[in-house]
Write a protein that holds these residues in place. Structure first.
Motif, short mmCIF file in Angstrom:
data_model
loop_
_atom_site.label_atom_id
_atom_site.label_comp_id
_atom_site.label_asym_id
_atom_site.label_seq_id
_atom_site.Cartn_x
_atom_site.Cartn_y
_atom_site.Cartn_z
N SER A 11 0.86 -1.19 0.00
CA SER A 11 0.00 0.00 0.00
C SER A 11 0.89 1.23 0.00
CB SER A 11 -0.92 0.02 1.23
OG SER A 11 -1.58 1.27 1.36
N ALA A 12 0.93 1.93 -1.13
CA ALA A 12 1.78 3.12 -1.24
C ALA A 12 1.39 4.17 -0.20
CB ALA A 12 1.67 3.71 -2.65
N ALA A 13 0.09 4.38 -0.03
CA ALA A 13 -0.37 5.40 0.93
C ALA A 13 0.10 5.08 2.34
CB ALA A 13 -1.89 5.52 0.87
N LEU A 14 0.00 3.80 2.73
CA LEU A 14 0.46 3.42 4.07
C LEU A 14 1.96 3.58 4.22
CD1 LEU A 14 -1.40 0.25 5.40
CD2 LEU A 14 -1.44 2.57 6.32
N ALA A 56 8.40 3.31 -8.67
CA ALA A 56 8.21 3.94 -9.97
C ALA A 56 6.78 3.75 -10.44
CB ALA A 56 9.17 3.33 -11.01
N ASP A 57 6.26 4.77 -11.14
CA ASP A 57 5.00 4.66 -11.87
C ASP A 57 3.78 4.56 -10.97
OD1 ASP A 57 3.81 4.85 -14.34
OD2 ASP A 57 3.70 2.70 -14.65
N LEU A 58 3.66 5.49 -10.04
CA LEU A 58 2.48 5.56 -9.18
C LEU A 58 1.53 6.64 -9.69
CD1 LEU A 58 4.25 5.31 -5.73
CD2 LEU A 58 2.64 3.64 -6.65
N SER A 59 0.24 6.47 -9.40
CA SER A 59 -0.76 7.44 -9.80
C SER A 59 -0.96 8.49 -8.71
CB SER A 59 -2.09 6.73 -10.08
OG SER A 59 -1.95 5.79 -11.14
N ALA A 97 -2.06 12.33 -0.95
CA ALA A 97 -2.25 12.49 0.49
C ALA A 97 -0.96 12.20 1.24
CB ALA A 97 -3.37 11.58 0.98
N GLY A 98 -0.28 11.12 0.86
CA GLY A 98 0.96 10.75 1.53
C GLY A 98 2.05 11.78 1.35
#
Length: 337
Positions: free
Chosen positions: A251-254, A270-273, A279-280
């Motif tokens: 979980s990128a946000a976490l 790499a390559d996240l929306s 938010a993070g």
């Protein structure tokens, strides 16, 4: 069903022992806690209109995140079942993803009818579609836009692994005004507003002060597509021998929220929306950290897809290490995969 529920309970209970984790609690107890907690306090508050607006935005984001989080926490087995795959067989969609985005959108529209919404479930699958949507919604249009990932970590959610989150950010003029990441399993609400600090359940948070890369715990991603996975694997191979240890949570946000709270010193992928990171990114910056792309350019929600987020002191060293291995950017050869 009873057996699977018991297994899920004990898995969640075990994972709640992560650093700073909160106990796994029943939905009824959770509702009582949430009624008592209210909106997170921010570190710097004034009476001007800009601060008042940020407070209202933050209140709305927190409310929406908690309501969606309750749907995630209480989801039954059939609500965690994969409805379909999106861009790849690893990019999953459940009925709870859709339900969460619908309830978030309803709350946001009721409170801020003039704002637009960029939500993951409204955009066609794939990197190109999400990149174009972000440029259009956040770069070409400067008005207020909510950026929403209703369940960040859907693969974890599907398998009953309690490492998923709700991510909501308010963006205007390609700047993140407020960001909220909510972990419904531990009832942890990470919140930040530009220029006013970051909190976890109302208490101030700050990034770690680790100054040596060798002492750092670093998070990394495992993206669902081959072209995005390639640079992550190069980065992992380069970074892992030079740090204390590496963690992949799904979980990128976490991982951004944990880095902001000092639970680890860095995260790269790499390559996240935009809905994965907006938010993070606000949390990282307001907690005293740094977030850039792989070339060291400042984070912009409309266009930054290659993320390097750190506590600050190790940023240069981690960037240099990743750069030497092309570990946080997609090469032309990757695009052929």
């Amino acid at each position: 069903l009873m057996m699977s529920s018991r297994i899920f309970f004990f898995v969640a209970l075990a994972l709640s022992s992560l650093p700073g984790g909160r106990p796994f609690v029943s939905p009824s107890h959770r509702q009582q806690q949430q009624q008592q907690q209210g909106v997170p306090l921010l570190l710097a508050v004034s009476d001007d209109d800009d601060d008042a607006r940020k407070t209202e935005l933050l209140e709305t984001a927190c409310e929406a995140a908690r309501v969606a989080g309750s749907l995630i926490f209480e989801a039954k087995a059939d609500e965690r079942r994969v409805q379909k795959s999106k861009s790849t067989a690893k990019d999953l969609l459940t009925k709870t993803d859709v339900a969460c985005q619908e309830v978030i959108a309803r709350i946001l529209e009721e409170r801020w009818p003039e704002a637009s919404l960029l939500g993951e479930e409204d955009v066609a699958p794939g990197s190109e579609a999400s990149a174009k949507a972000a440029i259009h919604a956040l770069g070409e249009d400067s008005s207020l836009c909510w950026v929403v990932d209703p369940i960040d970590g859907t693969a974890n959610f599907v398998d009953g692994i309690p490492l998923s989150s709700v991510s909501i950010a308010a963006v205007e003029d390609d700047e993140v005004l407020v960001g909220v990441v909510y972990d419904p399993y531990r009832d942890e609400l990470f919140a930040a507003a530009k220029g006013r600090g970051a909190t976890l359940n109302g208490e101030p948070i700050a990034t770690s002060r680790v100054a040596d890369l060798g002492d750092a715990i670093v998070y990394a991603g495992a993206p669902p597509t081959a072209r995005s996975l390639a640079p992550s694997l190069r980065g992992i191979n380069a970074v892992a021998p030079k740090i204390r240890t590496l963690r992949l949570l799904g979980s990128a946000a976490l991982m951004l929220a944990y880095t902001a709270a000092g639970r680890g010193a860095a995260y790269f992928e790499a390559d996240l929306s935009a809905w994965d990171t907006a938010a993070g990114a606000c949390l990282i910056l307001e907690a005293g950290g740094n977030i850039t792309d792989a070339q060291g350019h400042a984070y912009e929600p409309s266009s930054t897809r290659q993320i390097v987020a750190t506590n600050g002191p190790i940023h240069h060293d981690l960037l240099s290490l990743l750069d030497s291995a092309d570990g946080a950017r997609i090469l032309e050869s990757d695009r052929l995969l």
